[in-house]
Design a protein around this motif. Structure first.
Motif, short mmCIF file in Angstrom:
data_model
loop_
_atom_site.label_atom_id
_atom_site.label_comp_id
_atom_site.label_asym_id
_atom_site.label_seq_id
_atom_site.Cartn_x
_atom_site.Cartn_y
_atom_site.Cartn_z
N PHE A 1 -25.50 2.84 86.92
CA PHE A 1 -24.94 1.95 87.91
C PHE A 1 -25.95 1.77 89.04
N THR A 2 -26.68 0.67 88.96
CA THR A 2 -27.74 0.40 89.94
C THR A 2 -27.19 -0.11 91.26
N GLU A 3 -26.00 -0.69 91.24
CA GLU A 3 -25.43 -1.25 92.46
C GLU A 3 -23.91 -1.18 92.41
N VAL A 4 -23.32 -0.67 93.48
CA VAL A 4 -21.87 -0.69 93.65
C VAL A 4 -21.60 -1.12 95.09
N GLY A 5 -21.12 -2.34 95.27
CA GLY A 5 -20.88 -2.86 96.61
C GLY A 5 -19.43 -3.25 96.80
N ASP A 6 -19.17 -4.02 97.84
CA ASP A 6 -17.82 -4.42 98.17
C ASP A 6 -17.40 -5.58 97.27
N GLY A 7 -16.71 -5.27 96.20
CA GLY A 7 -16.20 -6.31 95.31
C GLY A 7 -17.06 -6.63 94.12
N SER A 8 -18.21 -6.01 93.97
CA SER A 8 -19.06 -6.27 92.81
C SER A 8 -19.93 -5.06 92.51
N ALA A 9 -20.34 -4.94 91.27
CA ALA A 9 -21.20 -3.83 90.84
C ALA A 9 -22.01 -4.27 89.63
N THR A 10 -23.11 -3.57 89.40
CA THR A 10 -23.99 -3.86 88.26
C THR A 10 -24.41 -2.56 87.60
N ALA A 11 -24.39 -2.55 86.28
CA ALA A 11 -24.81 -1.37 85.53
C ALA A 11 -25.71 -1.82 84.38
N GLN A 12 -26.65 -0.94 84.03
CA GLN A 12 -27.55 -1.21 82.91
C GLN A 12 -27.33 -0.18 81.82
N TRP A 13 -27.52 -0.62 80.58
CA TRP A 13 -27.43 0.30 79.44
C TRP A 13 -28.43 -0.16 78.38
N THR A 14 -28.86 0.78 77.57
CA THR A 14 -29.91 0.52 76.59
C THR A 14 -29.36 0.61 75.18
N ASN A 15 -29.55 -0.46 74.44
CA ASN A 15 -29.25 -0.47 73.00
C ASN A 15 -30.53 -0.03 72.29
N GLU A 16 -30.51 1.16 71.72
CA GLU A 16 -31.72 1.73 71.14
C GLU A 16 -32.15 1.02 69.86
N SER A 17 -31.28 0.27 69.24
CA SER A 17 -31.65 -0.40 67.98
C SER A 17 -31.16 -1.84 68.00
N ALA A 18 -31.55 -2.56 69.03
CA ALA A 18 -31.19 -3.97 69.13
C ALA A 18 -32.01 -4.81 68.14
N ARG A 19 -31.40 -5.85 67.63
CA ARG A 19 -32.07 -6.71 66.65
C ARG A 19 -32.83 -7.83 67.36
N TYR A 20 -34.10 -7.97 67.00
CA TYR A 20 -34.94 -9.05 67.50
C TYR A 20 -35.34 -9.91 66.29
N THR A 21 -35.57 -11.19 66.54
CA THR A 21 -35.99 -12.08 65.45
C THR A 21 -37.07 -13.03 65.92
N ALA A 22 -37.87 -13.46 64.96
CA ALA A 22 -38.83 -14.54 65.16
C ALA A 22 -38.60 -15.54 64.04
N GLU A 23 -38.59 -16.83 64.38
CA GLU A 23 -38.32 -17.85 63.38
C GLU A 23 -39.51 -18.79 63.23
N TRP A 24 -39.89 -19.01 61.96
CA TRP A 24 -40.99 -19.91 61.64
C TRP A 24 -40.46 -21.08 60.84
N ALA A 25 -40.92 -22.26 61.16
CA ALA A 25 -40.57 -23.45 60.38
C ALA A 25 -41.73 -23.79 59.44
N PRO A 26 -41.45 -24.47 58.34
CA PRO A 26 -42.54 -24.89 57.46
C PRO A 26 -43.58 -25.71 58.22
N GLU A 27 -44.83 -25.46 57.93
CA GLU A 27 -45.99 -26.10 58.56
C GLU A 27 -46.32 -25.53 59.94
N ASP A 28 -45.55 -24.54 60.41
CA ASP A 28 -45.93 -23.86 61.65
C ASP A 28 -47.22 -23.09 61.45
N THR A 29 -48.01 -22.98 62.51
CA THR A 29 -49.22 -22.16 62.48
C THR A 29 -48.92 -20.84 63.18
#
Length: 268
Positions: free
Chosen positions: A56-84
């Motif tokens: 919890f990086t921030e807890v204020g009057d009426g709002s707050a923010t927290a961060q969390w880490t997904n250790e195995s998040a999925r990432y993708t790259a997409e290529w189209a035909p004729e891409d270099t």
């Protein structure tokens, strides 16, 4: 007689207004107070909620923010035909076979010529100068056969500046999808009375902020009835307060009107 009756009526209206105003002054708005919140946090806390650790990086009057880490998040790259694309330090063109349901593709080397070229009768020639003599060499002969790499769905493929294990996830006529898994930092926000989905099971928690000794704390609960009953009590309080203000205003206007009417000149 007319003014005496008006004075009595004015006094009654003023008493009504004063009584309503006094009641407004002493009335206290009911507070939202969770009896048994599931979690109570302040800025800097790192609780583990249903298997996920939140910072919890921030807890204020009426709002707050927290961060969390997904250790195995999925990432993708997409290529189209004729891409270099870059593969093993060189440029390649993506080539997908013209099939209804392809499962493989090729990377074909992009060949460049470091000499001037000329077109003759539809053929490209490279101008080569050796020992002061100039001759023309067909481009295909000059560059030789291009390097071709073939891949199928499920094959591993190396991407530049990516140390993760990357795999060909899928191949279609429009797109080649490459995937890998790596940590990803996510952010979740909290607002008063709003829901936030937390934990590996995706449980919705309702947020409530409370002022305590030392600052603002965030309370998270799954007991919606507890919170909603307090909010309903606040709404009823505001409705009654608005009604009392109506009495104050109307009584004051009525008293003023009676005073004006009482001092109108008599026709008789």
């Amino acid at each position: 007689m007319q003014r005496g009756a008006a004075a009595v009526s004015v006094a009654i209206f003023l008493l009504l207004a004063a009584g309503a105003y006094s009641f407004i002054g002493v009335a206290q708005q009911p507070e939202v107070a969770l009896e048994n919140p599931d979690h109570t946090v302040v800025a800097g806390d790192q609780p583990t909620i249903e298997g996920t650790t939140y910072n919890f990086t921030e807890v204020g009057d009426g709002s707050a923010t927290a961060q969390w880490t997904n250790e195995s998040a999925r990432y993708t790259a997409e290529w189209a035909p004729e891409d270099t694309v870059v593969y093993e330090g060189d440029n390649y063109t993506v080539a997908v076979p013209n099939q209804s349901d392809p499962t493989e593709f090729e990377l074909r080397e992009v060949q460049t010529v470091d000499r001037p070229t000329v077109e003759q009768n539809g053929t490209t020639y490279v101008i080569v100068e050796e020992d002061g003599e100039r001759r023309l060499v067909e481009r295909s002969e000059y560059v030789g056969e291009p390097t071709v790499h073939s891949f199928s769905e499920g094959d591993q493929i190396a991407l530049p500046d990516n140390d993760n294990e990357t795999t060909v996830a899928s191949v279609t006529n429009e797109t080649v999808t490459i995937e890998w898994f790596a940590p990803r930092t996510n952010e979740v926000s909290f607002e008063e009375g709003a829901n936030a989905t937390l934990g590996e099971s995706g449980t919705p928690y309702l947020a409530h902020f409370e002022q305590q000794t030392g600052g603002t704390v965030l309370q998270l609960t799954t007991d919606y009835a507890d919170y909603n009953s307090d909010v309903a009590a606040q709404q009823e309080f505001h409705e009654r307060t608005n009604g009392l203000w109506g009495i104050v205003i109307l009584s004051g206007l009525a008293a003023a009107l009676l005073i004006m009417l009482a001092f109108l000149p008599s026709r008789y």
